[in-house]
Structures are given as C-alpha cells and as structure tokens.
Scaffold this motif. Structure first.
Motif, PDB file in Angstrom:
ATOM      1  N   SER A   1      -5.948  -1.861  10.273  1.00  0.00           N
ATOM      2  CA  SER A   1      -7.227  -1.262  10.794  1.00  0.00           C
ATOM      3  C   SER A   1      -7.916  -0.730   9.370  1.00  0.00           C
ATOM      4  O   SER A   1      -9.274  -0.511   9.689  1.00  0.00           O
ATOM      5  N   SER A   2      -7.154  -0.542   8.455  1.00  0.00           N
ATOM      6  CA  SER A   2      -7.926  -0.027   7.165  1.00  0.00           C
ATOM      7  C   SER A   2      -8.808  -1.305   6.700  1.00  0.00           C
ATOM      8  O   SER A   2      -9.971  -1.046   6.188  1.00  0.00           O
ATOM      9  N   LEU A   3      -8.575  -2.691   7.069  1.00  0.00           N
ATOM     10  CA  LEU A   3      -9.267  -3.745   6.644  1.00  0.00           C
ATOM     11  C   LEU A   3     -10.378  -3.919   7.615  1.00  0.00           C
ATOM     12  O   LEU A   3     -11.463  -4.228   7.030  1.00  0.00           O
ATOM     13  N   GLU A   4     -10.058  -3.459   8.874  1.00  0.00           N
ATOM     14  CA  GLU A   4     -11.510  -3.471   9.937  1.00  0.00           C
ATOM     15  C   GLU A   4     -12.430  -2.533   9.522  1.00  0.00           C
ATOM     16  O   GLU A   4     -13.592  -2.602   9.835  1.00  0.00           O
ATOM     17  N   ARG A   5     -11.858  -1.316   8.967  1.00  0.00           N
ATOM     18  CA  ARG A   5     -12.805  -0.371   8.698  1.00  0.00           C
ATOM     19  C   ARG A   5     -13.527  -0.807   7.459  1.00  0.00           C
ATOM     20  O   ARG A   5     -14.835  -0.609   7.235  1.00  0.00           O
ATOM     21  N   LEU A   6     -13.004  -1.388   6.566  1.00  0.00           N
ATOM     22  CA  LEU A   6     -13.453  -1.920   5.411  1.00  0.00           C
ATOM     23  C   LEU A   6     -14.715  -2.982   5.725  1.00  0.00           C
ATOM     24  O   LEU A   6     -15.738  -2.871   5.195  1.00  0.00           O
ATOM     25  N   GLN A   7     -14.311  -3.817   6.604  1.00  0.00           N
ATOM     26  CA  GLN A   7     -15.517  -4.821   7.221  1.00  0.00           C
ATOM     27  C   GLN A   7     -16.518  -4.015   7.875  1.00  0.00           C
ATOM     28  O   GLN A   7     -17.716  -4.643   7.406  1.00  0.00           O
TER      29      GLN A   7
ATOM     30  N   MET B   1      -1.815   0.242  -1.785  1.00  0.00           N
ATOM     31  CA  MET B   1      -2.582  -0.809  -1.076  1.00  0.00           C
ATOM     32  C   MET B   1      -3.361  -0.036  -0.350  1.00  0.00           C
ATOM     33  O   MET B   1      -4.715  -0.304   0.005  1.00  0.00           O
ATOM     34  N   LEU B   2      -3.061   0.972   0.406  1.00  0.00           N
ATOM     35  CA  LEU B   2      -3.976   1.625   1.307  1.00  0.00           C
ATOM     36  C   LEU B   2      -5.279   2.428   0.345  1.00  0.00           C
ATOM     37  O   LEU B   2      -6.477   2.341   0.772  1.00  0.00           O
ATOM     38  N   ASP B   3      -4.950   2.701  -0.769  1.00  0.00           N
ATOM     39  CA  ASP B   3      -5.711   3.600  -1.684  1.00  0.00           C
ATOM     40  C   ASP B   3      -6.774   2.363  -2.084  1.00  0.00           C
ATOM     41  O   ASP B   3      -8.059   2.716  -2.363  1.00  0.00           O
ATOM     42  N   ALA B   4      -6.334   1.116  -2.375  1.00  0.00           N
ATOM     43  CA  ALA B   4      -7.237   0.062  -2.938  1.00  0.00           C
ATOM     44  C   ALA B   4      -8.414  -0.214  -1.727  1.00  0.00           C
ATOM     45  O   ALA B   4      -9.499  -0.271  -2.034  1.00  0.00           O
ATOM     46  N   VAL B   5      -7.772  -0.260  -0.573  1.00  0.00           N
ATOM     47  CA  VAL B   5      -8.916  -0.545   0.469  1.00  0.00           C
ATOM     48  C   VAL B   5      -9.603   0.581   0.600  1.00  0.00           C
ATOM     49  O   VAL B   5     -10.959   0.298   1.001  1.00  0.00           O
ATOM     50  N   ARG B   6      -9.243   1.770   0.747  1.00  0.00           N
ATOM     51  CA  ARG B   6      -9.995   3.017   0.867  1.00  0.00           C
ATOM     52  C   ARG B   6     -10.890   3.154  -0.164  1.00  0.00           C
ATOM     53  O   ARG B   6     -12.079   3.380   0.157  1.00  0.00           O
TER      54      ARG B   6
END
Length: 326
Positions: free
Chosen positions: A150-156, A85-90
């Motif tokens: 937090s990873s989603l926030e960085r994506l946005q 999941m983290l890899d997908a967002v990254r």
C-alpha cells in the motif's frame, strides 16, 4: 424519548449528508490508462536482475544485498528493521527528488524483516509461535506485506515512480491435478507473500539464461547447453512462474530498453532496426559469426523475437571481445 440502555434512540439518528453521484455515464472514459510500471523480476543468481533495474530511469535502490555493489546507482542505507523500509518509501513519497524508479532488491531479503517485526510484537522467537500457532504468524506477516504494498501504491500515486521488485527464485515441486507432478521455478517467498506480490504487480517476469536440451547420440544422456543470452520470459509455463499485462512477447532480451520498447508498443522492437544492429555488430565480430548472422537474418527476417535473441547474443560476444582486449 430517552434511551434506557445507553444507546441512541433511532428517532434521533441523522441521515448522512447527500453526496454527489460519481458513477454517471458522463464520467465514463475509454482507452488504455497510462501508469508507471509495477513489476516483479525473479531469476537465478547473477543473471542480471539488478542490472535490469539499474538501467531503468533514474533508479534508487532499497535493499541490503551486495548485488548492486558493482553498479553506480543511488541506494538508501541498508535497512536494519521493518520500520526503515517504510521510512524509505515515505521519504520518497513526501520529499522532493528526481528519482523515477524504486528498485526493492530483494523481496526475499524484505521478508525476514517482516517476520522479525511480527515476532518482536508478539514477544516470541519464531513466527510459528505467534498467537499460539495455527498459522497466526504468517497471517500477521501478510498484514505487513499489505501495508508495504500500500505504501508503494501511494508512492506511485504521488510521484509516478516505477516500482521494480526483485526476487530470487527457487525450485519447488508442483502438485499437478491433471497428471504427473513436476518441479518449477517460483518466487523465493512464503506462498502467501508471493501471492500478494504477484497479485499487486502488473507483470511477473522470469529472468534466465537461454538454454537448450541436447541428447548425446551415444550415451543418450541429456544435457543443458546455454547460448549465453539472458532473456526475460513473460508467459507462465510448467517450468516457471510469470504473468504479463503489458503485451510483451513470450521472451525478450533482459534489458530495460527492450522491455520498455516492447511494453510501449505492445510488440517487440522494430525488426528492421534490429536487423541493422545485428549486421553492424556481426561485421565487428567478423569471420564465422558474420556469416552465421547473414544466414540467420535471411531465415528470420521480420521475426522481431528471433532477431532480438540474436542481437542479445552478439552483445555478449562483443563484451567478451572487449574483455579480452581485442
């Protein structure tokens, strides 16, 4: 003077370099900050949560449910672990692409992966066994939830993508300090995780079929009657959990188009445009429905919320007619 206990003498410590002051009156801004949407949509099975997300701009789905099998959408491979999941967002954050919306479908599918990761790290089989118990397992799981958000926030921040977090709902008793206890729809997640997700997003919306309670005159029994309309509810009530920072009406049709229009204007769709759509669709259906729509328009002219509800019902009727091959 040299230190005798292994510490650096106070006299030799250098002050940090000066930094420019950012909090000045000249840096003050005003106005609504435009940002990508950040939503939780929860509701009963089959109500149309995934379809709502599929109609968002250029969506890509992250999840393992079969709820999108009937939809022509882009989706990552089904993650097998928390790291996937983290890899997908990254990947979305770091690589070039044309996707504009990430839909996580669903949060209650994400949670078991988080729990498994916590258990594997602790070398135990159950979350309650982590650290000897005493709530240490759920606390560790919340740390991973924070990492995911937090990873989603960085994506946005990097790509300006909308994020839609889809969740199933469950009925739970509510301890009412002001009166009798009652049951309500809430996110199907551990309470701590539900609270984190609820706090992170700007809107929590409950999706459900429009229903009315009708009492039989003879038996006095009360039964629920559905109109078939699928609605998105934005305001917290005793019956369901919700919150809204986009200025939506209390309810609106469960469609991305209606949501986006209402959020951008901080009001429901234009009543005149809705009235025109209703008249057009009612003419297609004809008969009693056309007569009912004409009367409804006369009574609710200018009420965008009421007109939106009828418009959604007519959409359903037209869909049924198409299915019947008429």
């Amino acid at each position: 003077m040299a230190a005798t206990n292994g510490t650096v003498p106070v006299a030799t410590l250098k002050p940090p370099p000066p930094r420019p002051v950012r909090m000045t009156l000249g840096a003050v801004t005003r106005g609504i900050v435009q940002a990508p949407y950040r939503l939780v949509v929860h509701g009963t099975d089959g109500v149309g949560k995934s379809t709502f997300a599929a109609d968002a701009p250029s969506p890509i789905f992250l999840g393992a449910e079969d709820g999108t099998g009937h939809l022509d959408v882009a989706r990552f491979p089904a993650p097998e672990c928390w790291q996937d999941m983290l890899d997908a967002v990254r990947t979305l954050t770091n690589e070039a692409h044309d996707y504009k919306t990430l839909a996580v479908d669903s949060l209650d599918w994400v949670e078991p992966h988080i729990w498994q990761n916590v258990c594997d790290a602790a070398g135990v089989d159950h979350l309650e066994e982590v650290g000897g118990g005493y709530g240490k397992g759920p606390a560790a799981a919340l740390d991973l939830w924070r990492l995911f958000l937090s990873s989603l926030e960085r994506l946005q921040a990097a790509k300006g993508m909308h994020v839609i977090l889809i969740a199933h709902t469950q009925i739970k008793p509510f301890k009412n300090p002001e009166g009798d206890d009652y049951e309500r729809y809430i996110l199907k997640l551990h309470p701590g995780a539900a609270g984190l997700c609820r706090e992170w997003v700007k809107g929590v919306y409950f999706a459900n079929y429009e229903t009315f309670a009708v009492k039989d005159k003879k038996s006095k029994r009360v039964k629920g009657v559905s109109t078939g309309a699928r609605l998105l509810y934005s305001q917290r009530t005793a019956a369901y959990d919700a919150k809204d920072r986009y200025g939506l009406p209390e309810s609106l049709p469960l469609s991305w188009e209606d949501f986006d229009a209402a959020a951008k204007s901080a009001s429901p769709a234009d009543p005149k445009a809705l009235a025109g759509e209703i008249a057009r669709k009612a003419k297609i259906l004809g008969g009693e429905i056309e007569a009912f729509a004409a009367d409804y328009l006369a009574k609710h002219a200018g009420d965008a919320v009421a007109l939106a509800k009828l418009n959604d019902r007519l959409n359903g009727k037209i869909g049924e007619k198409a299915d019947e091959g008429e």
